[in-house]
Scaffold this active site. Structure first.
Site, PDB file in Angstrom:
ATOM      1  NE  ARG A 130      -8.671   0.992  42.967  1.00  7.00           N
ATOM      2  CZ  ARG A 130      -8.673  -0.032  43.785  1.00  7.00           C
ATOM      3  NH1 ARG A 130      -8.756   0.116  45.048  1.00  7.00           N
ATOM      4  NH2 ARG A 130      -8.614  -1.240  43.331  1.00  7.00           N
ATOM      5  CE  LYS A 157      -3.725  -1.134  46.889  1.00 13.05           C
ATOM      6  NZ  LYS A 157      -3.603  -1.159  45.471  1.00 13.05           N
ATOM      7  NE  ARG A 184      -8.993  -9.894  43.365  1.00 12.08           N
ATOM      8  CZ  ARG A 184      -8.427  -8.704  43.514  1.00 12.08           C
ATOM      9  NH1 ARG A 184      -7.680  -8.456  44.581  1.00 12.08           N
ATOM     10  NH2 ARG A 184      -8.602  -7.761  42.617  1.00 12.08           N
ATOM     11  NE  ARG A 205      -7.328  -5.244  38.956  1.00  9.95           N
ATOM     12  CZ  ARG A 205      -6.887  -6.506  39.085  1.00  9.95           C
ATOM     13  NH1 ARG A 205      -7.170  -7.405  38.174  1.00  9.95           N
ATOM     14  NH2 ARG A 205      -6.167  -6.845  40.110  1.00  9.95           N
ATOM     15  NE  ARG A 258      -3.824  -9.995  43.837  1.00  6.98           N
ATOM     16  CZ  ARG A 258      -3.988  -8.675  43.778  1.00  6.98           C
ATOM     17  NH1 ARG A 258      -3.395  -7.880  44.635  1.00  6.98           N
ATOM     18  NH2 ARG A 258      -4.724  -8.153  42.823  1.00  6.98           N
TER      19      ARG A 258
END
Ligand code: ADP
Ligand code: ZN
Length: 226
Positions: free
Chosen positions: A88, A13, A162, A174, A127
């Site tokens: 969300r 995204k 992160r 998540r 990531r």
């Protein structure tokens, strides 16, 4: 024009939103980024948001919705905006409709990214993000690595992971929350006739940049930029 990004974590995204933002000149409004910036600066909003984010839970709507409404009022978001990470859940989506309606706007396009589940987890673990707050470019160690290890191609700052991306339990949480709370939005926007679903997969070789390219071609043909 208001574009919004839907799709589980790790589907790309942010990558697609970043490319669209760059080429269209509209801000990428990422609620996750706004929360992280506040956390770093230890603002009251950041301290509060961190309680939820560290566990992979959603920050309450009472905090999130006004924050987005304020951001959408800013000058740079008037011609267009790309929402990344908001809404969300259904309540946020309904609130967003109200906020936009007051401004004579609506959600024009929803880009729903999907990806095979096994690819998603690996991608989140791989990531890395640029630590420069003004840049925040996202990389992926396998799919889209930086030219120089640990260094951002664009600005030379250090790449970091992160906190919630290194914790497998938080990642799984998540993903579960996504299925439970966010997935109903696919139906919500599909009924409005604005949904566009795209599968991103290393296996098929269709990646975020391919999707962004196709969408840009269509949008630039449709509307006048600038
Ligand atoms: P990811 O897509 O990997 O979850 P984000 O940067 O979009 O990353 O979000 C990180 C965290 O920020 C989420 O896990 C959640 O705690 C919080 N967050 C972001 N957007 C929202 C939102 N619209 N509503 C509630 N919480 C949010
Ligand atoms: Zn950078």
């Amino acid at each position: 024009m208001v574009i919004l990004m839907l799709g589980a974590q790790g589907t790309g995204k942010g990558t697609v939103a970043g490319l669209l933002s760059e080429k269209l000149g509209w801000p990428q409004i990422s609620t996750g980024d706004i929360f992280r910036k506040n956390m770093k600066e230890e603002t009251p909003l950041g301290v509060e948001a961190n309680k939820y984010m560290s566990k992979g839970e959603l920050v309450p709507d009472e905090i999130t919705v006004p924050m987005v409404a304020n951001r959408l009022n800013e000058e740079d978001a008037q011609a267009g905006a790309i929402l990344d990470g908001f809404p969300r859940n259904l309540a946020q989506a309904e609130k967003l409709d109200e906020i936009l309606q007051e401004k004579g706007k609506k959600v024009d396009l929803v880009i729903n990214l999907t990806s095979p589940k096994n690819e998603i987890i690996t991608r989140i673990l791989n990531r890395r993000v640029c630590s420069n707050q003004a840049c925040k470019t996202t990389y992926n160690l396998t799919m889209h690595p930086p030219k120089k290890e640990g260094i951002c191609d664009k600005c030379g700052a250090e790449l970091v992971q992160r906190g919630d991306d290194s914790d497998e339990a938080a990642i799984q949480n998540r993903l579960n929350i996504y299925d439970e709370k966010t997935l109903p939005l696919v139906e919500f926007y599909s009924q409005k006739g604005v949904l566009r679903t795209e599968e991103i997969s290393e296996k098929t070789g269709r990646l975020g940049k391919d999707v962004a390219e196709d969408i840009l071609k269509e949008i630039k043909g449709d509307i006048k930029i600038g």
